[in-house]
Design an enzyme around this catalytic site. Structure first.
Site, PDB file in Angstrom:
ATOM      1  N   GLU A   4      -7.164 -10.360  -4.615  1.00  0.00           N
ATOM      2  CA  GLU A   4      -6.956 -11.487  -3.693  1.00  0.00           C
ATOM      3  C   GLU A   4      -8.145 -12.445  -3.650  1.00  0.00           C
ATOM      4  O   GLU A   4      -8.159 -13.370  -2.851  1.00  0.00           O
ATOM      5  CB  GLU A   4      -6.632 -10.964  -2.289  1.00  0.00           C
ATOM      6  CG  GLU A   4      -5.261 -10.297  -2.224  1.00  0.00           C
ATOM      7  CD  GLU A   4      -5.014  -9.563  -0.917  1.00  0.00           C
ATOM      8  OE1 GLU A   4      -6.002  -9.081  -0.325  1.00  0.00           O
ATOM      9  OE2 GLU A   4      -3.850  -9.464  -0.495  1.00  0.00           O
ATOM     10  N   ASP A  27       0.824  -1.206   0.000  1.00  0.00           N
ATOM     11  CA  ASP A  27       0.000   0.000   0.000  1.00  0.00           C
ATOM     12  C   ASP A  27       0.859   1.256   0.000  1.00  0.00           C
ATOM     13  O   ASP A  27       0.520   2.257  -0.637  1.00  0.00           O
ATOM     14  CB  ASP A  27      -0.851   0.063   1.279  1.00  0.00           C
ATOM     15  CG  ASP A  27      -1.781  -1.116   1.448  1.00  0.00           C
ATOM     16  OD1 ASP A  27      -1.423  -2.213   1.003  1.00  0.00           O
ATOM     17  OD2 ASP A  27      -2.844  -0.930   2.054  1.00  0.00           O
ATOM     18  N   LYS A  48     -11.842  -8.445  -6.420  1.00  0.00           N
ATOM     19  CA  LYS A  48     -11.835  -7.668  -5.173  1.00  0.00           C
ATOM     20  C   LYS A  48     -11.329  -6.251  -5.409  1.00  0.00           C
ATOM     21  O   LYS A  48     -11.871  -5.295  -4.874  1.00  0.00           O
ATOM     22  CB  LYS A  48     -10.931  -8.372  -4.165  1.00  0.00           C
ATOM     23  CG  LYS A  48     -10.864  -7.738  -2.802  1.00  0.00           C
ATOM     24  CD  LYS A  48      -9.841  -8.480  -1.935  1.00  0.00           C
ATOM     25  CE  LYS A  48      -9.699  -7.858  -0.563  1.00  0.00           C
ATOM     26  NZ  LYS A  48      -8.498  -8.381   0.127  1.00  0.00           N
TER      27      LYS A  48
END
Lengths: 794, 794
Positions: free
Chosen positions: B499, B369, B612
């Site tokens: 994921e 991230d 996702k």
């Protein structure tokens, strides 16, 4: 390193003492009688490394699931058959010093597991620090004749001194599981008393986390009662004793003054009853006392005699005799012995854990091992009900299997049998297995087929089988999906029997067993409809079965399933894309990196081409009759070199197939990897417990493999050969109403029909009839396969 | 349900009291200053639901790994920034009754997070059971000017009675983590005293399991010291107090008799120092006292003033102004405010946890991230060192990343950066992520490229970047393998950014970023070789780099990588075989089954086509310049309808790409899903903490998305549009040596060059030069994409 037992045809003998190897020995010297079992823990004080293990069939605790990262659909708990109160203690203090086998000098140690007679004995001389010596001899067994009784004969003789002995006979319920997920103890005390016998009633704790969720926690009660008889130099004594109780613990304490060379003999009789079989506390208690009355009435020798007779019956049906190789003889008998200790088939509510009663691993609960590896053994060596009870166990779990499928998003009565269970609920919690290793569902269907084929009992379908088949077929019909690019049905995201591949698409074995199930279900529907019309109506109603629509869909799947195949190599592909991997035979893995599961990271294993256990070959074994020998051989020679056999379930299947294709050398080589797996501790892990279910595989590699046993045209068939190293071997088969003995040596085959009915059978594919109590003798043949394909350089 | 804050351009206002929503509020009203942070817990007694959370940057505990089934290669521990001693307590007892906010009636409650000035205030009237009323007002902040100081101003006025008050000011080190793997507490007391100030020194426990393995357990020391100033009706008081200590706890206790309407004001000044920054106990203690001396010297108002000034500086560079939509204005400022609270870039050894200092989830440690979602924000809104420190953090972890790769079987200096880390060691323990979500390695490389591109600082390669690039390229070169059937390089067994697919083969994004890394590394080698010959030699030697052989192999991979593609639909495939799935747009999922990760079993999610978070689209965002608009658009319109955006990191990327392809409506719709994610608790989980790292994505969807900001031909470029619902928006960009302000409304764009140098830039692809302190005004354009492809029915 590791425990080395002496070779002997009937006995397992440890003729040395090494306290550091006690855990290994505990596994190997395990005892069981189907209803209870325990590891070969010592009766004595022992402060060395030990995994104390006493297990009672069906008595489990729902241990709260422990995972790192929760996934939707995971079960609340892992049910485990837990370590139960230990009733084996006969603990001696000599002149105030504890006789601790980790601390005294041990001379002339010998421990023997007598497999023929089913008991464990042990003798040694203990030398204390001051040079005082005691001779000790003990015998222990769990009665096969009355499976709630255990007994110990314990003899102790001071050899060079007069001894003040204190002996504690106890029941210790304050035990725990080494593998408890949260370090909890699972038992609570309920009752403890010394009248009419010293006894302890414990119960398993209620699982609070389940109750909080509004679910019922299972709870089991267990009564352990015991009594003793004391002899000195063969004269029975009346001795005053004291009792000591602590929470979950009761002990009876004796004090003796023994002269030099006087022998004290203590008989400890124990009865163990559980609420798995008795509904209320009163019954549980009474039954325990009743058992003890019987045991005391019979006395040790008579109890043992009845036990030996029960074992005799088992050996009559299941013994395998190997001549010319004592190690092999011992190995196969150890396998048969352990299978019989673990499961007797008397009870529909019991099943077989991968480690039986010999350790904590796998929680003592049920896997697909039962259907794929154990069922054939019990089919052929035990009365018909035994195998039948294994099937009915799953039939009774059908509603839970349907619930399990619902939890994962399936509907309409589709069933997914759990990966691991004791009460029908899924207990496994690893997504790639729990949710994806769905081929297990096929094994449940295959077991029905296998049972019916073996016993010629298609009527089983009407009563039990068809309901299960429909539910499993419904699962497959929803689990496939239509691939637009392939214009075929595919099964995405599965783990095959080879667990060194996870979440693959179109695992051939899974796709094949799925359509096979659909085909077999269609056949079964027709059979039941035609022969058991009323049953069929009942089943249709009960399962809300829409025959037309559902079977139409199933047929479409059967006709349009995708099977991965490589046209260049002309082999079945284990899964789609398998050949994208770097394909290098396992023989190239450096020896110091084997087994790879102890040396490689999980991701390296997954990315490698290496196969943990038979996968394509498992399919070619199950469905051999649907493939030609050439195909089976080609795939064998491609996949075997890529297989690392790091599951105990692997070599047996490859060995059978090697026998089938006539590669006797390979068949024998692979047999060796399975036959003495535990005795020689091939995987360096025997201390964790024995590989009970793989023992069924070993048995098969001998009977199905070397014996070439099959069902063919509804008859039994044999194509036996004897491995080079052996002189001969023979095995017995309980087939339908017949008992057969098959003997084979280098030159000849002899089949005895030990029954009162004539039998039609095949030998080397030729039909014969053997009259009652008559024999067939023929020349031994070796079926040589023409080409041994080499896909890889050595 | 859920907490609803009032819309306001600068403030977050909760104007009601609901003790059951306190955990939600705690997350939203979190404070931080980069070096420490805490949730919006109350100063008062509160017996309602609460997740008490106080965190100190870099202070972690290696919590022993907890998994269900161990896999080789798993880390020993999960490092987590732990809950630290809580210094916020100002606990009142009124006439002997505890003022517990869960138990008294609360009137006129208002809690305000003033984002402009960076403090939290709260006021309410508490009515006791007997009708007695107290007015309370508090202000709390963590100084941005001195990041080891926190302060509370606490005012209390009895409104309708004279009150006997006992007030406890405490530091409570006996705290625990809710997510402790084994329920352990992590702190031990070291020192506790009241002179020169009341203080508590605690240290984290040594992790015994690590020490047993012969590894060193990290251990951190923390000092919390405090002092108070007391005023009644604005007159400073000298009041005698008592002290109370307990293990890991110290309290200062005051007793007051207040008349009706008298106001008691307590200032609590706290200094928090940790061994992350001070090497010995003496330093730690002294620094804490020194800070307190400073704070007491300045007094609350002056301290606050300095704090506000520091915030002012931040806002000057990073504020975004939206006109015509207060909710949007509040939303974007909340994002900017939280990012600035979490990471200031002052320290090379700190980084950004996905939840910052606002909760326990993700352990406060570093994920990809940082590079993919946060770096751009700091690049554009903070001094250059801030982003640079984020890169150097990874540079310093390079040796550990090489070790990590070795653990998995890689060699020769290949590096795999961890999925989760605080000290460079991998902490994640889920095989499909830990071992397989390797695209993260590409993000580390991309961050280097991104930093250099933004700052025009290729010399960074010579000093730090190239070493990292070589190590990552070496990983890719070993992680690919040659597929014989495909005659291409493949990357097997990975998890992409999406994921909801695990262990897939040839995830396009991963394959692409792998070869991109190789290409960029080759370029970088050439650059460094040509421009920094000595550095190049040093790097070759240090990394043992065999340029010829290694780069030859890399080139072969670059030229022969396999990229899954569908020729029929003319789209990139997320992974090989993706189209074998049933492809149904997410709009068809019944609303009551959303989010699917709360309603579907994991296996159903995996088998579904649902995405996702941006995966192919993440690649098309990163590597936009290597694809034509038509390709980007086609893939966007194929994948966006299949995306459920159940990661907070998803909508921002899709929004940016929607802006790029001119789909303004879709861009705005997706922006709304990210901009007020936490304020409106879109995912019903805000109580767990804020989505700090996704806030960087929100900032990007405004600046890169609506603002169309890019680097083009080494200049900054804008193509802004204002969303329909807004009147205008403006943002500031710190670009190299320039500070720019970009304003856009429906009609015009205005770019101010706030610097002393002229700037060459692009607006709507046209080049302009803006003189120092001059502006560029142009007509606003809306780039409309010709076709909005519809792959699916609505």
């Amino acid at each position: 390193m590791g425990i080395k037992v002496k070779h002997h045809p009937w006995n397992i003998i440890q003729d040395f003492w090494d306290p550091d190897l006690q855990e290994d020995a505990e596994a190997i010297f395990s005892l069981g009688n189907g209803k209870m079992g325990h590891r070969g823990n010592l009766e004595e004080y022992f402060s060395g490394p030990t995994l104390q293990g006493t297990y009672i069939a069906g008595v489990y605790y729902p241990d709260k699931t422990r995972v790192g990262w929760w996934k939707n659909g995971y079960p609340d708990y892992f049910a485990k058959i837990i370590n139960a109160p230990d009733w084996r203690g006969v603990k001696t203090t000599v002149n105030g010093v504890k006789l601790d086998l980790a601390k005294v000098k041990i001379i002339d140690f010998e421990r023997v597991l007598d497999m023929k007679q089913g008991f464990l004995s042990k003798s040694f001389i203990a030398e204390l620090n001051n040079g005082q010596r005691l001779k000790i001899h003990s015998i222990r067994f769990l009665s096969m004749a009355n499976d709630e009784i255990g007994a110990i004969k314990y003899e102790i003789t001071p050899l060079n001194f007069g001894a003040d002995l204190q002996i504690i006979l106890d029941i210790d319920g304050d035990v725990k599981n080494r593998d408890a997920n949260y370090g909890e103890k699972f038992w609570e005390e309920v009752e403890i008393d010394i009248e009419p016998f010293p006894y302890l009633i414990t119960r398993t704790k209620k699982a609070e986390f389940l109750e909080k969720k509004g679910k019922k926690s299972p709870q089991f009660y267990v009564c352990n009662a015991f009594d003793t008889q004391i002899f000195i130099d063969n004269l029975q004594q009346t001795v005053i004793s004291e009792f000591k109780t602590q929470p979950k613990y009761i002990a009876q304490i004796y004090n003796f003054k023994l002269k030099q060379n006087q022998t004290l003999t203590i008989y400890k009789y124990v009865s163990v009853t559980s609420s798995v079989f008795y509904k209320d506390l009163e019954q549980l208690r009474c039954k325990a006392f009743e058992n003890l009355d019987i045991a005391l009435g019979l006395g040790f020798d008579e109890l043992l005699k009845q036990h030996i007779q029960a074992w005799d019956e088992k050996w009559k049906q299941s013994d395998i005799v190997i001549q010319g190789d004592v190690a092999a003889q011992q190995g196969i008998r150890f396998n048969i012995f352990q299978l019989n200790q673990t499961y007797t088939g008397k009870y529909k509510n019991l099943n077989i854990g991968p480690k039986g009663f010999t350790g904590e691993k796998y929680g003592g609960v049920t896997y697909w091992d039962t259907e794929a590896f154990c069922l054939p053994f019990y089919l052929s060596t035990a009365p018909r009900e035994v195998a039948r009870n294994l099937l009915i166990y799953r039939y009774n779990h059908l509603p839970k299997a349907i619930e399990n499928a619902q939890k994962l998003g399936f509907s309409g009565g589709a069933a997914l049998y759990p990966m691991v269970t004791i009460n029908g609920e899924e207990c496994h919690n690893e997504w790639e297995i729990t949710f994806e290793e769905i081929h297990r569902n096929g094994a449940i269907a295959y077991a029905i087929y296998n049972y019916i084929r073996y016993n010629d009992e298609p009527q089983y379908l009407a009563q039990y089988g068809l309901e299960v088949l429909i539910a499993i077929s419904r699962f497959w019909a929803q689990r496939v999906n239509w691939s637009k690019p392939k214009k075929k049905y595919v099964i995405l995201g599965v783990t095959g029997p080879n667990e060194y591949e996870n979440n693959v698409n179109n695992n051939w074995y899974t796709n094949y067993i799925a359509t096979w199930t659909l085909r077999y279900t269609l056949e079964s529907i027709n059979y039941v409809k035609q022969n058991f019309g009323d049953d069929y109506k009942r089943i249709v109603q009960k399962t809300n079965f829409d025959e037309e629509t559902e079977t139409l869909h199933w047929r479409h799947i059967i006709e349009n399933m995708y099977y991965p195949y490589d046209e260049n190599l002309n082999i079945i592909l284990q899964q789609e894309g398998y050949l994208d991997k770097e394909i290098v035979p396992a023989s190239k893995i450096p020896e110091n990196q084997r087994p790879i599961n102890q040396h490689w990271s999980w991701d390296r294993i997954l990315r490698s081409c290496y196969i943990k256990q038979a996968d394509v070959i498992q399919g070619l074994f199950f469905f051999e009759h649907e493939f030609d020998l050439e195909t089976i051989a080609r795939n064998f020679y491609f996949y075997e070199p890529l297989t690392v056999h790091e599951s105990s379930l692997s070599p047996s299947i490859y060995s059978i197939v090697a026998s089938k294709i006539g590669d006797e050398q390979k068949a024998y080589e692979l047999y060796l990897r399975t036959a003495r797996l535990d005795l020689d501790d091939y995987n360096k892990e025997v201390r964790e417990g024995l590989h009970i279910t793989s023992m069924g595989g070993t048995w098969m590699s001998l009977t199905y493999g070397f014996g070439g046993m099959r069902i063919k045209n509804n008859r039994i068939a044999f194509s036996p050969f004897v491995p080079q190293k052996w002189q001969s071997f023979s095995f017995k088969i309980n087939f339908r109403n017949w008992l057969l003995k098959i003997y084979v040596d280098k030159k000849s085959v002899l089949i005895d029909n030990l029954s009162d009915e004539p039998i039609d059978l095949y030998l080397y594919d030729k039909p014969y009839t053997i009259k009652p109590h008559d024999s067939l003798r023929a020349k031994a043949q070796h079926v040589k396969h023409k080409t041994q394909l080499a896909f890889f350089d050595k």
